[in-house]
Design an enzyme around this catalytic site. Structure first.
Site, PDB file in Angstrom:
ATOM      1  N   ARG A  53      68.752  80.913  55.887  1.00 26.85           N
ATOM      2  CA  ARG A  53      68.232  81.699  55.120  1.00 26.85           C
ATOM      3  C   ARG A  53      69.317  82.766  54.583  1.00 26.85           C
ATOM      4  O   ARG A  53      69.455  83.127  53.446  1.00 26.85           O
ATOM      5  CB  ARG A  53      67.046  82.443  55.513  1.00 26.85           C
ATOM      6  CG  ARG A  53      66.482  83.553  54.720  1.00 26.85           C
ATOM      7  CD  ARG A  53      65.014  84.199  54.971  1.00 26.85           C
ATOM      8  NE  ARG A  53      65.279  84.758  56.288  1.00 26.85           N
ATOM      9  CZ  ARG A  53      65.649  85.687  56.874  1.00 26.85           C
ATOM     10  NH1 ARG A  53      66.596  86.380  55.894  1.00 26.85           N
ATOM     11  NH2 ARG A  53      65.886  86.047  58.065  1.00 26.85           N
ATOM     12  N   TYR A 107      63.103  81.980  28.651  1.00 24.08           N
ATOM     13  CA  TYR A 107      62.418  80.912  29.446  1.00 24.08           C
ATOM     14  C   TYR A 107      61.185  81.341  29.916  1.00 24.08           C
ATOM     15  O   TYR A 107      61.047  82.775  30.263  1.00 24.08           O
ATOM     16  CB  TYR A 107      63.318  80.489  30.701  1.00 24.08           C
ATOM     17  CG  TYR A 107      62.411  79.598  31.465  1.00 24.08           C
ATOM     18  CD1 TYR A 107      62.292  78.108  31.241  1.00 24.08           C
ATOM     19  CD2 TYR A 107      61.972  79.997  32.843  1.00 24.08           C
ATOM     20  CE1 TYR A 107      61.451  77.378  31.970  1.00 24.08           C
ATOM     21  CE2 TYR A 107      61.580  79.000  33.627  1.00 24.08           C
ATOM     22  CZ  TYR A 107      61.290  77.914  33.405  1.00 24.08           C
ATOM     23  OH  TYR A 107      60.449  77.306  34.222  1.00 24.08           O
ATOM     24  N   ASP A 177      71.715  83.371  31.393  1.00 27.72           N
ATOM     25  CA  ASP A 177      71.229  82.220  32.111  1.00 27.72           C
ATOM     26  C   ASP A 177      71.725  81.053  31.106  1.00 27.72           C
ATOM     27  O   ASP A 177      71.529  80.839  30.035  1.00 27.72           O
ATOM     28  CB  ASP A 177      69.757  82.094  31.673  1.00 27.72           C
ATOM     29  CG  ASP A 177      68.811  80.737  32.343  1.00 27.72           C
ATOM     30  OD1 ASP A 177      69.465  79.740  32.183  1.00 27.72           O
ATOM     31  OD2 ASP A 177      67.552  80.933  32.480  1.00 27.72           O
TER      32      ASP A 177
HETATM   33  C1  LIG Z   1      63.818  75.641  34.124  1.00 29.43           C
HETATM   34  C2  LIG Z   1      64.520  77.020  33.813  1.00 29.43           C
HETATM   35  C3  LIG Z   1      64.304  78.180  34.630  1.00 29.43           C
HETATM   36  C4  LIG Z   1      63.875  78.107  35.879  1.00 29.43           C
HETATM   37  O1  LIG Z   1      64.102  77.115  36.619  1.00 29.43           O
HETATM   38  P1  LIG Z   1      63.114  76.606  38.108  1.00 29.43           P
HETATM   39  O2  LIG Z   1      64.156  75.859  38.712  1.00 29.43           O
HETATM   40  O3  LIG Z   1      61.968  75.939  37.476  1.00 29.43           O
HETATM   41  O4  LIG Z   1      62.613  77.724  38.868  1.00 29.43           O
HETATM   42  C5  LIG Z   1      65.002  79.204  34.163  1.00 29.43           C
HETATM   43  N1  LIG Z   1      65.608  79.296  33.092  1.00 29.43           N
HETATM   44  C6  LIG Z   1      65.960  78.089  32.361  1.00 29.43           C
HETATM   45  C7  LIG Z   1      66.380  78.258  30.866  1.00 29.43           C
HETATM   46  C8  LIG Z   1      65.069  76.928  32.283  1.00 29.43           C
HETATM   47  O5  LIG Z   1      65.069  75.945  31.710  1.00 29.43           O
END
Ligand SMILES: *Cc1c(COP(=O)(O)O)cnc(C)c1O
Length: 386
Positions: A53, A107, A177
Site C-alpha cells: 500500500r 471522461y 489526463d
Molecule cells: C477509462 C478512463 C479513465 C478511468 O480509468 P479506470 O482505469 O477505468 O479507472 C479516466 N480517464 C480516461 C480518459 C479514461 O478513458
C-alpha cells in the site's frame, strides 16, 4: 544499474526504460515480488517501509521507473485504477477552499467525481472551454487546472500549450489526463504540464485484462501524490503491475499500428455516404486538426462517427460488424465499438449529452491491432447491410 535510455526513441524506451541491468538473479524479465511486506532496516520512516500500500516494493519501484521513462518525467506512481490516479492527484494538490479549472468535456468518471464530490471537499470547480484560452480566468484561490489530451467522444484537442502556459503564468498546478494520446504520440511534460495522468487500463497495458492508473511528473509533485495515495490506499497490486510492465514493452508498436489503422479507417469512413461525420483529429476536417498536428506525433486509435441513418443505423452498424466487440472500454489490441449515449454517457440527461455533441447516432470506435484491410473490409460489409 538502470539502463540509460535518455536519447533513445520511444520504441527503445518502452522495452528498456526502467529495466534493471542485470535484473534480480540475472532475470531478463523483472519478476513479480508477491510479498505484502519486507523486513525493516533500522531507522526506516513510515512512508519508506516496503509495503504494497505504501507503493515502495521492488515491483512497484521498477514499474514507476518504467512509467517515468515513457512519459519523460522525473518520477511516476502506479495506482489501482485510472480514477484512483485522478482522484489521488487532485487530493494531493487541492485543499478546502481551493478553486479548480477543468475542461468541459471530461471522461464520465472524472466528470461525475467532480460534480458529485468536489463540494464535499470544499473545492470550487469551474468548467472551461479548452479550445478558448481567452475565456480562462484564475482567481486568487485557483490552485490547479485539469484537461484531457484528447477528449472523448468527439476527440477534441484543447489548446494544450496555452493551458500549460496559463498555469505557469498564474502559479497553478497543471494536470492532464493523457490516456487517449499515450506517451507515444504526446508527452505533456515536455510542454510544461506538472502532472500527467493515465488510465493504464487502456493503452498503457493494452490487453484489456487489468485495471490500473498512473501519475507521472516532477518528483516533488509525484512524492506528494504518493503520500496521498499511501493514505487513501488505492495502490496497485504487484501482479497487475507485472502485467502492466509487460504491456508497456509493446506500447510503441501497438500505438503505431493503431495510429495507422485509425487514420485509414477515418479516411475510409469519411468518404462513405452512410456516414454523416467522422471525428478524428488526424483528419483536416477536424476542428482541432491544426494544433493537434503541432502537438502530437500521431493522432491515436480513437475515432467516432455519426450515421446518416440516425440511431437505428448506429445500432445496425454495431450489430453488423464482426471484428469489433460491442464494449465501452478502449486501448486494447482488439477493436471495440460503442454507442456512448447508451454506455459511457448513459448516466447523463439527454439534454446534457447533446450539449456535448453526444447524440444517439454517435458511434465510438477503439481501433485495435488487427490488419487495417480486415477492419476496412468488415466496415464495408457492415455498412452495406444497414
Ligand atoms: C477509462 C478512463 C479513465 C478511468 O480509468 P479506470 O482505469 O477505468 O479507472 C479516466 N480517464 C480516461 C480518459 C479514461 O478513458
Amino acid at each position: 544499474m538502470e539502463v540509460a535510455v535518455g536519447e533513445s526513441r520511444i520504441e527503445t524506451v518502452a522495452v528498456h526504460g526502467g529495466e534493471r541491468r542485470p535484473g534480480p538473479d540475472g532475470a531478463v524479465v523483472f519478476p513479480i515480488y508477491q510479498s505484502t511486506v519486507y523486513s525493516v532496516p533500522p531507522g526506516t520512516a513510515y512512508h519508506d517501509l516496503s509495503y504494497i500500500r505504501l507503493n515502495s516494493t521492488p515491483s512497484q519501484a521498477y514499474l514507476h521507473d518504467k512509467l517515468a521513462a515513457l512519459e519523460g518525467t522525473e518520477a511516476a506512481l502506479a495506482t489501482a485504477s485510472g480514477m484512483a490516479a485522478i482522484t489521488t492527484a487532485l487530493h494531493s494538490v487541492l485543499r478546502t477552499g481551493d478553486h479548480l479549472l477543468v475542461g468541459n468535456c471530461l471522461y464520465g468518471g472524472t466528470h461525475d467525481f467532480l460534480t458529485e464530490h468536489a463540494a464535499d471537499f470544499g473545492w470550487d470547480v469551474t468548467f472551461i472551454d479548452p479550445q478558448r484560452p481567452e475565456t480562462w480566468a484564475a482567481r486568487p484561490n485557483t490552485r490547479a487546472i485539469l484537461v484531457e489530451s484528447i477528449a472523448n467522444p468527439l476527440m477534441r484537442v484543447g489548446k494544450l500549450r496555452e493551458v500549460a502556459e496559463f498555469a505557469r503564468r498564474n502559479g497553478l498546478v497543471s494536470l492532464i489526463d493523457n490516456t487517449f494520446a499515450t506517451p507515444v504520440n504526446f508527452r505533456p511534460a515536455e510542454i510544461g504540464f506538472d502532472l500527467v495522468l493515465h488510465s493504464a487500463t487502456k493503452y498503457l497495458n493494452g490487453h484489456s485484462d487489468i485495471v490500473a492508473g498512473a501519475i507521472t511528473g516532477r518528483a516533488e509533485h509525484v512524492e506528494r501524490a504518493r503520500t496521498t495515495a499511501n493514505h487513501f490506499g488505492g495502490s496497485l497490486d504487484p501482479h497487475a503491475g507485472f502485467l502492466l510492465a509487460r504491456g508497456l514493452k509493446t506500447l510503441a508498436l501497438r500505438v503505431g499500428a493503431q495510429n495507422a489503422s485509425a487514420s485509414a479507417l477515418a479516411e475510409f469512413l469519411a468518404a462513405r455516404p452512410e456516414i454523416r461525420e467522422v471525428n478524428y483529429p488526424g483528419l483536416a476536417s477536424h476542428p482541432d486538426h491544426a494544433h493537434a498536428a503541432e502537438l502530437f506525433s500521431g493522432f491515436g486509435g480513437m475515432l467516432s462517427v455519426r450515421l446518416a441513418g440516425g440511431e437505428a443505423a448506429a445500432r445496425a452498424l454495431i450489430d453488423a460488424l464482426e471484428i469489433p466487440y460491442d464494449a465501452p472500454s478502449l486501448g486494447g489490441v482488439e477493436s471495440l465499438i460503442t454507442r456512448p449515449a447508451a454506455t459511457s454517457h448513459a448516466g447523463m440527461s439527454r439534454e446534457a449529452r447533446e450539449a456535448l455533441g453526444i447524440t444517439d447516432d454517435l458511434v465510438r470506435i477503439s481501433v485495435g491491432i488487427e490488419h487495417t484491410e480486415d477492419l476496412i473490409a468488415d466496415f464495408t460489409r457492415a455498412l452495406s447491410r444497414i
